[in-house]
Design a protein around this motif. Structure first.
Motif, short mmCIF file in Angstrom:
data_model
loop_
_atom_site.label_atom_id
_atom_site.label_comp_id
_atom_site.label_asym_id
_atom_site.label_seq_id
_atom_site.Cartn_x
_atom_site.Cartn_y
_atom_site.Cartn_z
N SER A 459 62.31 -41.96 -31.21
CA SER A 459 61.03 -42.35 -30.70
C SER A 459 61.28 -43.38 -29.67
O SER A 459 60.76 -44.50 -29.59
N ASP A 460 62.25 -43.03 -28.57
CA ASP A 460 62.80 -43.99 -27.68
C ASP A 460 62.21 -43.28 -26.30
O ASP A 460 62.70 -44.08 -25.22
N GLY A 461 61.75 -42.22 -26.09
CA GLY A 461 61.75 -41.33 -24.80
C GLY A 461 63.00 -41.11 -24.24
O GLY A 461 63.04 -40.77 -23.07
N ASP A 462 64.24 -40.89 -24.94
CA ASP A 462 65.29 -40.80 -24.30
C ASP A 462 66.02 -39.61 -24.94
O ASP A 462 66.37 -39.80 -26.10
N TYR A 463 66.33 -38.29 -24.04
CA TYR A 463 66.95 -37.43 -24.62
C TYR A 463 68.41 -37.73 -24.66
O TYR A 463 69.18 -36.72 -25.10
N LEU A 464 69.00 -38.61 -24.36
CA LEU A 464 70.35 -38.96 -24.44
C LEU A 464 70.80 -39.74 -25.68
O LEU A 464 72.08 -39.76 -26.18
N THR A 465 69.69 -40.12 -26.54
CA THR A 465 70.12 -40.28 -27.74
C THR A 465 69.34 -39.50 -28.80
O THR A 465 68.31 -38.81 -28.49
N TYR A 466 69.81 -39.51 -30.25
CA TYR A 466 69.01 -38.85 -31.20
C TYR A 466 69.16 -39.38 -32.36
O TYR A 466 70.28 -40.02 -32.86
N PHE A 467 68.29 -38.92 -33.38
CA PHE A 467 68.61 -39.40 -34.84
C PHE A 467 69.40 -38.44 -35.32
O PHE A 467 69.31 -37.13 -35.21
N ASP A 468 70.17 -39.23 -36.23
CA ASP A 468 70.96 -38.25 -37.29
C ASP A 468 70.98 -38.82 -38.77
O ASP A 468 71.06 -40.00 -38.92
N ASN A 469 70.75 -37.78 -39.73
CA ASN A 469 70.25 -38.38 -40.92
C ASN A 469 71.58 -38.60 -41.80
O ASN A 469 71.49 -38.83 -43.26
N ASN A 470 72.75 -38.40 -41.45
CA ASN A 470 74.00 -38.69 -42.00
C ASN A 470 74.23 -37.73 -43.22
O ASN A 470 74.73 -37.96 -44.24
N LYS A 471 73.65 -36.46 -43.19
CA LYS A 471 73.61 -35.28 -44.19
C LYS A 471 72.94 -35.99 -45.31
O LYS A 471 73.48 -35.66 -46.62
N THR A 472 71.87 -36.82 -45.19
CA THR A 472 71.06 -37.40 -46.58
C THR A 472 69.76 -36.61 -46.53
O THR A 472 69.12 -36.82 -45.72
N LEU A 473 69.44 -35.97 -47.51
CA LEU A 473 68.25 -35.20 -48.00
C LEU A 473 67.90 -35.75 -49.42
O LEU A 473 68.72 -35.80 -50.22
N PRO A 474 66.60 -36.04 -49.53
CA PRO A 474 65.49 -36.07 -48.56
C PRO A 474 65.73 -37.13 -47.88
O PRO A 474 66.38 -38.32 -48.08
N VAL A 475 65.18 -37.42 -46.51
CA VAL A 475 65.06 -38.47 -45.73
C VAL A 475 63.81 -38.83 -45.26
O VAL A 475 63.04 -37.74 -44.99
N ASN A 476 63.41 -40.01 -44.96
CA ASN A 476 62.15 -40.55 -44.60
C ASN A 476 62.22 -41.00 -42.98
O ASN A 476 63.17 -41.74 -42.77
N LEU A 477 61.16 -40.72 -42.16
CA LEU A 477 61.08 -41.12 -40.90
C LEU A 477 59.85 -42.04 -40.96
O LEU A 477 58.74 -41.17 -41.23
N ASP A 478 59.74 -43.28 -40.79
CA ASP A 478 58.69 -43.93 -41.21
C ASP A 478 57.93 -44.62 -39.71
O ASP A 478 58.98 -45.40 -39.17
N TYR A 479 56.73 -44.35 -39.23
CA TYR A 479 56.16 -44.60 -38.07
C TYR A 479 55.17 -45.70 -38.55
O TYR A 479 54.46 -45.91 -39.08
N ASP A 480 55.50 -47.00 -37.62
CA ASP A 480 54.53 -47.90 -37.51
C ASP A 480 53.92 -48.13 -36.17
O ASP A 480 54.19 -48.45 -35.28
N LEU A 481 52.44 -47.92 -36.28
CA LEU A 481 51.86 -47.80 -34.85
C LEU A 481 51.36 -49.21 -34.60
O LEU A 481 50.66 -49.43 -33.55
N GLY A 482 51.40 -50.06 -35.42
CA GLY A 482 51.26 -51.78 -35.24
C GLY A 482 49.81 -51.94 -35.73
O GLY A 482 49.86 -53.13 -35.99
#
Length: 590
Positions: A459-482
């Motif tokens: 969530s940084d607008g940059d396709y040169l970076t990416y999230f990797d879950n380190n082969k961990t499942l289940p995995v949560n992505l938590d969004y904070d809208l403020g």
């Protein structure tokens, strides 16, 4: 964001990473550098396998050369045929392990066939004023040195030249021989576009060949076959098959943008990569479909044709080239200068649409081109609009306006008829994107991540970076809208570094399978899932729709991915380039 602007941003980011010492200079330069730009701006190339074993086959180098000249070989013919295919480069494969290791140029290095006439030089000279590049194929492989019962390599001659005993029939000796040829070619052909390398040789690697090529010829391009070697500019994916639809070549590729990627395939239906004496048919739908779907994923199409000894193509291939010249010219606006939509360049969702329809989308600025390669069974086409407001839609070929509506996250085209046999193209003019929260204003945290690939990278607008879950499942992505805000849907661009179907037990999709979505007002109490489901193992942007909720926190919980344990590299692996939350669906700007 325009494709051209994004390319400049990527180049700048890569340069800054090098300066900061965060990325080794060669790897960063290979990702994005000026010498690659001509290929990034291309859509297609012409691959030419042509050597001593081209039918009827020769064991004498001089006899082969005489047959070429007597047959009327003309480099302008190859350049002209490439232009019919709208190709911007040619790859010449004469120094090929199964074509007699013939060098179609004068060489002072003994060891295999070398012609007196400079066919390579003539081809470069003919291509340059037409704006085309010539790439030279180089093989790493000595294993076919005696194919057909004839010894194609001259170890004695090369040993005398080197002043030591060298066995060209082994990989190390052949590595030395071919290594010397790289440097001779670089010296003699400054206008060459680079080398297309058929895998690696240990001698080349131990002697730092690739870095030396870049040092001596910084404008050269290096491409490697089937192996994503970081120092190379390009990875070429060879003759991938087995996908449905059969033309959707990108389903079988595994390299994420902005890596420069090529799809290499034969135009003739049957036969070897080189002319074996037959006049095989050329499937128009398959090959036009491959070129278009590759363009829809920003992948370059390297199309192989089988030149005869005199350089001419069999009549079925010539006929296809003539057809392609006219056919592609009529829709080239939708291919030339575009990028694939639904990925890092933005755009609507490609792939599998309604009622059996399938196709891709290309994007150029505010214009998106919808390529329908398999038509729907109805007169309606429904495409996920990815938040783009559409001002108008026309049939690209006829200019006729197309009736459309927008709502519920989709663009719907109605009253469609007169489908083209191969590719019906609709031109959609858009007025920007709406209803999405700027990812940079959203805090994203992951319950597990690999070092250097945190949740925020998705969530940084940059396709040169990416999230990797380190082969961990289940995995949560938590969004904070403020603060508490309306949430209508979640968009996800997963990393396209795996195939999208199970090609084998060890080559499978690493995409999200089962998921759940939760919401919370405090980021602690999540309650029951507000949505559970399964995402398809498809390329391009995917969506999770919600019954509109108001919440500050949103959790995407991924409980499974598609790769089985037999694919140890991708099992439980999840990588995501970018995600975003949508507040509202787009409505027409018309």
């Amino acid at each position: 964001m325009s494709a051209k602007f994004l390319r400049r941003v990527l180049a700048a980011c890569a340069s800054m990473l090098v300066v900061a010492g965060l990325v080794a200079a060669p790897a960063s330069a290979d990702l994005q550098k000026p010498s690659q730009q001509w290929l990034r701006d291309s859509q297609a190339g012409l691959f030419l396998h042509w050597g001593m074993r081209t039918s009827p086959g020769y064991t004498s180098c001089s006899a082969w050369e005489k047959a070429i000249t007597d047959g009327g070989w003309n480099p302008g013919y190859w350049v002209g045929e490439a232009k019919k295919l709208h190709a911007s480069y040619l790859v010449l494969a004469s120094f090929h392990s199964r074509l007699g290791y013939s060098r179609a140029w004068p060489s002072k290095i003994p060891g295999s066939c070398t012609t007196k006439r400079d066919f390579l030089g003539e081809l470069i000279a003919a291509a340059k004023p037409q704006g085309l590049k010539v790439i030279l194929y180089m093989t790493n492989d000595a294993q076919w040195h005696d194919e057909g019962g004839h010894e194609w390599l001259d170890s004695a001659g090369y040993s005398k030249y080197k002043g030591k005993t060298v066995d060209l029939d082994g990989q190390d000796g052949f590595g030395q021989f071919s290594y010397d040829n790289f440097f001779e070619v670089m010296k003699n052909y400054p206008d060459l576009g680079g080398f297309w390398i058929d895998n690696d040789n240990a001698y080349w690697e131990s002697h730092d060949l690739y870095r030396q090529i870049y040092q001596q010829r910084p404008d050269y391009l290096l491409s490697n076959n089937n192996e994503d070697t970081p120092i190379m500019d390009t990875i070429s994916n060879e003759q991938k098959t087995g996908m449905t639809p059969s033309y959707d070549y990108p389903q079988a590729t595994y390299t994420a943008m902005p890596r420069l990627t090529e799809a290499c395939f034969k135009l003739p239906d049957t036969g070897s990569w080189w002319y074996g004496g037959s006049n095989s048919a050329v499937n128009k739908a398959l090959n036009i479909g491959r070129l278009v779907t590759n363009s829809g994923s920003s992948i370059k199409s390297l199309m192989a044709e089988t030149a005869m000894v005199n350089g001419k193509f069999p009549s079925n291939q010539e006929a296809f080239n003539n057809f392609a010249n006219t056919y592609l010219s009529a829709i080239w606006e939708s291919l030339g200068g575009t990028e694939g939509a639904g990925y890092m360049y933005g755009g609507m969702q490609p792939g599998f649409w309604n009622d059996g329809a399938h196709g891709v989308i290309t994007i150029k600025g505010a214009t998106q081109y919808v390529h329908v390669l398999t038509k729907p069974s109805t007169s309606t086409l429904k495409i996920r609009d990815n938040g783009y407001r559409v001002r108008g839609v026309t049939n690209l070929r006829t200019g006729a306006p197309i009736s459309f509506t927008q709502g519920g996250g989709s663009l719907t085209l109605t009253g469609l008829s007169g489908w083209d046999t191969y590719d019906t193209v609709f031109k959609a003019e858009t007025a920007g994107r709406t209803g999405t929260y700027d990812p940079k204003t959203v805090t994203l945290k992951a319950s597990a991540s690999a070092s250097g690939h945190s949740g925020q990278a998705a969530s940084d607008g940059d396709y040169l970076t990416y999230f990797d879950n380190n082969k961990t499942l289940p995995v949560n992505l938590d969004y904070d809208l403020g603060s508490a805000k309306k949430v209508q849907y979640l968009g996800v661009n997963q990393r396209e570094d795996s195939v999208s179907y199970a090609r084998s037990d060890t080559e499978q999709s690493a995409r999200i399978k089962a998921y759940q979505v939760f919401v919370s007002s405090d980021g602690k109490n999540w309650g029951s899932a507000v949505k559970s489901g399964t995402l398809p193992s498809h390329r391009g942007v995917q969506f999770v729709d919600l019954s509109a909720v108001t919440a500050r926190y949103v959790r995407l919980q991924v409980t499974s991915t598609y790769a089985a344990s037999s694919d140890s590299t991708r099992y439980k692996r999840l990588r995501i380039d970018e995600t975003w939350l949508g507040s509202d669906y787009a409505t027409s700007a018309g």
